[in-house]
Design an enzyme around this catalytic site. Structure first.
Site, PDB file in Angstrom:
ATOM      1  N   ARG A 115      11.843 -46.788  20.638  1.00  0.00           N
ATOM      2  CA  ARG A 115      11.316 -45.616  19.695  1.00  0.00           C
ATOM      3  C   ARG A 115      10.023 -45.035  20.539  1.00  0.00           C
ATOM      4  O   ARG A 115       9.245 -45.624  21.165  1.00  0.00           O
ATOM      5  CB  ARG A 115      11.011 -46.335  18.445  1.00  0.00           C
ATOM      6  CG  ARG A 115      12.027 -47.103  17.566  1.00  0.00           C
ATOM      7  CD  ARG A 115      11.542 -47.317  16.242  1.00  0.00           C
ATOM      8  NE  ARG A 115      10.211 -48.026  16.590  1.00  0.00           N
ATOM      9  CZ  ARG A 115      10.059 -49.253  16.360  1.00  0.00           C
ATOM     10  NH1 ARG A 115      11.114 -50.084  16.224  1.00  0.00           N
ATOM     11  NH2 ARG A 115       8.753 -49.951  16.310  1.00  0.00           N
ATOM     12  N   TYR A 255      18.697 -42.707  22.333  1.00  0.00           N
ATOM     13  CA  TYR A 255      18.252 -44.181  22.174  1.00  0.00           C
ATOM     14  C   TYR A 255      17.934 -44.624  20.770  1.00  0.00           C
ATOM     15  O   TYR A 255      17.395 -44.195  20.103  1.00  0.00           O
ATOM     16  CB  TYR A 255      17.285 -44.675  23.075  1.00  0.00           C
ATOM     17  CG  TYR A 255      17.044 -46.098  23.315  1.00  0.00           C
ATOM     18  CD1 TYR A 255      17.837 -46.559  24.578  1.00  0.00           C
ATOM     19  CD2 TYR A 255      16.684 -47.022  22.612  1.00  0.00           C
ATOM     20  CE1 TYR A 255      17.962 -47.911  24.606  1.00  0.00           C
ATOM     21  CE2 TYR A 255      16.465 -48.368  22.955  1.00  0.00           C
ATOM     22  CZ  TYR A 255      17.370 -48.755  24.002  1.00  0.00           C
ATOM     23  OH  TYR A 255      17.580 -50.203  23.974  1.00  0.00           O
ATOM     24  N   LYS A 264      16.409 -46.193  11.111  1.00  0.00           N
ATOM     25  CA  LYS A 264      15.177 -46.244  10.732  1.00  0.00           C
ATOM     26  C   LYS A 264      14.817 -44.831   9.926  1.00  0.00           C
ATOM     27  O   LYS A 264      13.911 -44.718   9.134  1.00  0.00           O
ATOM     28  CB  LYS A 264      14.156 -46.372  11.952  1.00  0.00           C
ATOM     29  CG  LYS A 264      14.343 -47.559  12.744  1.00  0.00           C
ATOM     30  CD  LYS A 264      14.166 -49.145  11.923  1.00  0.00           C
ATOM     31  CE  LYS A 264      14.270 -50.090  12.848  1.00  0.00           C
ATOM     32  NZ  LYS A 264      14.262 -51.421  12.112  1.00  0.00           N
ATOM     33  N   HIS A 284      11.491 -52.760   5.559  1.00  0.00           N
ATOM     34  CA  HIS A 284      11.875 -53.298   6.730  1.00  0.00           C
ATOM     35  C   HIS A 284      12.181 -55.062   6.549  1.00  0.00           C
ATOM     36  O   HIS A 284      11.226 -55.632   7.153  1.00  0.00           O
ATOM     37  CB  HIS A 284      10.904 -52.979   7.691  1.00  0.00           C
ATOM     38  CG  HIS A 284      11.411 -53.175   9.309  1.00  0.00           C
ATOM     39  ND1 HIS A 284      10.333 -53.563  10.340  1.00  0.00           N
ATOM     40  CD2 HIS A 284      12.445 -53.160   9.887  1.00  0.00           C
ATOM     41  CE1 HIS A 284      10.905 -53.578  11.464  1.00  0.00           C
ATOM     42  NE2 HIS A 284      12.172 -53.204  11.414  1.00  0.00           N
ATOM     43  N   SER A 306       9.223 -55.817  14.645  1.00  0.00           N
ATOM     44  CA  SER A 306      10.232 -55.779  15.439  1.00  0.00           C
ATOM     45  C   SER A 306       9.877 -56.972  16.755  1.00  0.00           C
ATOM     46  O   SER A 306       8.722 -56.987  17.138  1.00  0.00           O
ATOM     47  CB  SER A 306      10.161 -54.370  16.353  1.00  0.00           C
ATOM     48  OG  SER A 306      10.940 -53.391  15.218  1.00  0.00           O
ATOM     49  N   CYS A 308       9.557 -59.833  16.439  1.00  0.00           N
ATOM     50  CA  CYS A 308       8.922 -61.153  15.986  1.00  0.00           C
ATOM     51  C   CYS A 308       9.949 -62.272  15.451  1.00  0.00           C
ATOM     52  O   CYS A 308       9.286 -63.065  14.468  1.00  0.00           O
ATOM     53  CB  CYS A 308       7.909 -60.773  14.934  1.00  0.00           C
ATOM     54  SG  CYS A 308       6.576 -59.786  15.836  1.00  0.00           S
ATOM     55  N   ASP A 331      17.692 -56.710   8.994  1.00  0.00           N
ATOM     56  CA  ASP A 331      16.799 -55.744   9.346  1.00  0.00           C
ATOM     57  C   ASP A 331      16.241 -54.805   8.351  1.00  0.00           C
ATOM     58  O   ASP A 331      15.271 -54.516   8.280  1.00  0.00           O
ATOM     59  CB  ASP A 331      17.217 -54.776  10.561  1.00  0.00           C
ATOM     60  CG  ASP A 331      16.051 -53.955  11.296  1.00  0.00           C
ATOM     61  OD1 ASP A 331      15.107 -54.557  11.546  1.00  0.00           O
ATOM     62  OD2 ASP A 331      16.311 -52.930  11.315  1.00  0.00           O
ATOM     63  N   ARG A 423      19.459 -54.039  23.890  1.00  0.00           N
ATOM     64  CA  ARG A 423      20.108 -53.950  22.514  1.00  0.00           C
ATOM     65  C   ARG A 423      21.432 -54.463  22.469  1.00  0.00           C
ATOM     66  O   ARG A 423      22.295 -54.201  23.437  1.00  0.00           O
ATOM     67  CB  ARG A 423      19.787 -52.749  21.700  1.00  0.00           C
ATOM     68  CG  ARG A 423      18.404 -52.317  21.616  1.00  0.00           C
ATOM     69  CD  ARG A 423      17.871 -53.169  20.417  1.00  0.00           C
ATOM     70  NE  ARG A 423      16.321 -52.788  20.151  1.00  0.00           N
ATOM     71  CZ  ARG A 423      15.762 -53.060  19.055  1.00  0.00           C
ATOM     72  NH1 ARG A 423      16.396 -53.453  17.990  1.00  0.00           N
ATOM     73  NH2 ARG A 423      14.363 -52.803  19.150  1.00  0.00           N
TER      74      ARG A 423
END
Length: 644
Positions: A115, A255, A264, A284, A306, A308, A331, A423
């Protein structure tokens, strides 16, 4: 939601045409058209009855001037066709069919790997409405810039038109979007990540509003020009959101969340604005179904920045005998107040877009079992056998690896074989612990909400808020070490309120107030209890004190019991910072952890907490007059109690 309305653009003079998608038909409906076909009466009318969608597609074809327009139907045949096309072009690598059936590896440009928050904008009419956590630009200025960027940007390419539904088909909580993109990679990911194609298009009646999303890799092709495996234009990347008109424009990056605009961009940034207008929450968050040994079923959500451990928690295997954990979402959660005063959640996504490094049969066996087939892998390593590998998958890497840049790799190379933000994209239906309620149109009732981050000290293993207001403050106070999923210095502690800092589509102070307002409309007895958790607390030697992974179910069990317990049941003790686990209240039978360590995990250091509160006050000052006054009152009370 506001319906899209057509506006007129004046496209630049045509550039030199070049190669494009092969003309073909699939089934009774023609799918691929030249740009000259699209303006003709009846062409798009045979595809959809939604006049706003027809006008929008025509105006974007006029602006972007693709060679061809492909109307996506979301079928398995279409997915296979586009994957085969991408293999032929050198963009995809087909993995060994016996090891990883119907799966592909993709390598991005090294300058397009995550991102790009610095190039992501909220273009509200008022700068104050964007708030201090967002980059703002005047919408008229941004639209002018974007029209320049998008003018003829798809020359030599195919424009894919992708109808998609965020949330279960037919759910009153779901939203319809349509993404235009010139990237087959985007189409294939959207097929996995959303309810895409005809099933979404069928929900668009003549007057149904939709969220318009347009994306381009920003690399037009001149006639005869050779394409590259991963076209992008990182110097010109821009991801813009228009809250008032509910539009998303993304240019230059191919991406992840920069290009998969249902994720998102729509499901959080634009949806958070819609939620504030309509009285719900776009978050989120993971969603878990937990069945205890007495067959009682409860649902829990959790917000974590993210990388975590959120995906691991969403699919973890509990170590408590008789306990069963199932995944509703890993997510994103959309939470709506019900008529009964409870909070109900749906997962708007249909797949997983997870961080690969660190995922293994030890850390997340259910994720690994979800990746056995029908998956896309981005920026992982390739084995000589034609399979994938990443750091953490096995203790010892296979010999003969090709790294994410396409180069031979050994442990002595001095680099990682997979990019740290590599990913996997996998259908949620393949997860062995996916819950039956995954497609429940009315959502699931939430009993507890967790907020967590990667904090080596200060924050206890678990803490329950004494009120909804205190819980909202917990969410607003989330901070965590930065990870490779976002720009910045890895390891640096940053504030990430509600794990939503990059994703709140309007002023975060107003977002905090909206959370408080939603709480006022909930039944005090039925509203979820709110907790902070920290799996990452370390001792003086830097070792993690809590085992984590499947043993996190022990904290979840305590949270659900504490959420419905009375003070007399001795599951928690009051403290200046909230309700902490009472000694012995977290089940540690069968794990190697002593009472002294548990005492430290459930404790707090008053001096460190004074500094924590001071840091939170400094951070909250950035929100000015939009900050809810109740935050200062709660922090004042904490400071006073810490002095006692």
């Amino acid at each position: 939601m506001q319906p899209v309305s057509a506006s007129s653009y004046a496209p630049a003079p045509c550039a030199v045409p070049t190669q494009a998608h092969a003309q073909h038909e699939v089934g009774p409906m023609r799918k691929v058209f030249s740009k000259e076909d699209i303006p003709q009466e009846g062409v798009l009318e045979a595809w959809t009855v939604n006049s706003d969608l027809i006008s929008w597609v025509r105006e974007k074809v006029s602006l972007c001037t693709p060679d061809e327009v492909y109307l996506c139907d979301g079928s398995d045949e279409e997915y296979t066709e586009l994957c085969d096309l991408s293999v032929e072009k050198g963009s995809f690598i087909k993995l060994d069919e016996t090891l990883r059936p119907n799966s592909y590896l993709v390598r991005s440009d090294p300058d397009d790997v995550a991102r790009v928050e610095s190039k992501t904008f909220i273009c509200s009419e008022s700068k104050e409405d964007a708030g201090p956590t967002n980059n703002w630009k005047d919408p008229s200025v941004m639209k002018h810039e974007l029209q320049g960027k998008f003018s003829e940007c798809m020359k030599g390419r195919t424009m894919y038109v992708i109808p998609f539904c965020m949330g279960p088909i037919g759910s009153p909580m779901s939203k319809i979007g349509v993404e235009i993109s010139d990237s087959p990679y985007v189409v294939c990911n959207m097929k996995i990540m959303t309810r895409m194609g005809e099933q979404a298009l069928d929900k668009l009646t003549e007057a149904t509003p939709f969220i318009p999303c347009i994306h381009s890799v920003g690399q037009p092709l001149a006639h005869g020009e050779q394409d590259v495996p991963w076209p992008c234009n990182p110097d010109e990347t821009c991801i813009a959101h228009f809250p008032e008109t509910k539009e998303i424009w993304s240019f230059g990056s191919g991406y992840g969340g920069n290009a998969l605009l249902g994720k998102k961009c729509l499901a959080l940034r634009i949806a958070s604005v819609m939620a504030s207008e309509e009285g719900w929450l776009a978050e989120h968050m993971l969603i878990l179904k937990i069945t205890n040994s007495d067959s009682e079923v409860k649902f829990i959500t959790g917000a974590f920045p993210s990388a975590c451990g959120k995906t691991n928690l969403a699919m973890h295997t509990p170590t408590i005998p008789g306990c069963k954990v199932e995944c509703v979402g890993d997510d994103i959660a959309w939470l709506h107040p019900g008529d009964d005063g409870k909070l109900y959640a749906i997962n708007p996504e249909a797949g997983f877009f997870g961080v690969a490094p660190g995922t293994s049969m030890e850390s997340n066996p259910n994720a690994m079992k979800s990746l056995t087939e029908n998956c896309l892998f981005t920026n992982v390593a390739l084995t000589p056998a034609g399979d994938v590998w990443w750091e953490g998958m096995t203790d010892v890497p296979p010999d003969g690896l090709i790294d994410w840049r396409g180069n031979p790799w050994t442990p002595e190379s001095g680099t990682t074989a997979a990019h740290p933000n590599a990913r996997f994209t996998a259908p949620a239906s393949q997860c062995p612990v996916i819950a039956d309620e995954f497609d429940a149109p009315d959502g699931v009732p939430i009993s507890a909400i967790l907020f967590g981050g990667r904090r080596p000290g200060t924050i206890p293993l678990a803490c329950m808020a004494r009120s909804w207001e205190e819980g909202v403050l917990m969410g607003a106070s989330v901070s965590s070490q930065k990870t490779a999923a976002a720009e910045g210095t890895v390891g640096e502690i940053r504030h990430d309120p509600f794990a939503m800092k990059p994703f709140i589509g309007y002023n975060a102070g107003d977002y905090f107030r909206h959370w408080l307002e939603v709480g006022k409309g909930l039944d005090p007895e039925g509203a979820p209890k709110i907790f902070s958790v920290n799996w990452f607390r370390q001792d003086q030697e830097g070792n993690f004190m809590w085992p984590g992974f499947g043993d996190n179910s022990r904290v979840l069990e305590w949270a659900l019991k504490a959420a419905s317990a009375s003070e007399a049941e001795k599951l928690y003790v009051d403290s200046p910072i909230g309700l902490l686990p009472a000694p012995g209240s977290i089940d540690t039978r069968g794990i190697n952890i002593d009472a002294g360590t548990m005492e430290k995990l459930a404790s707090f250091d008053p001096t460190k907490w004074e500094a924590e509160i001071a840091g939170n006050r400094d951070y909250f000052e950035t929100f000015g007059k939009t900050l809810p006054p109740v935050f200062s009152k709660i922090l004042d009370a904490m400071e006073e109690d810490l002095q006692v």
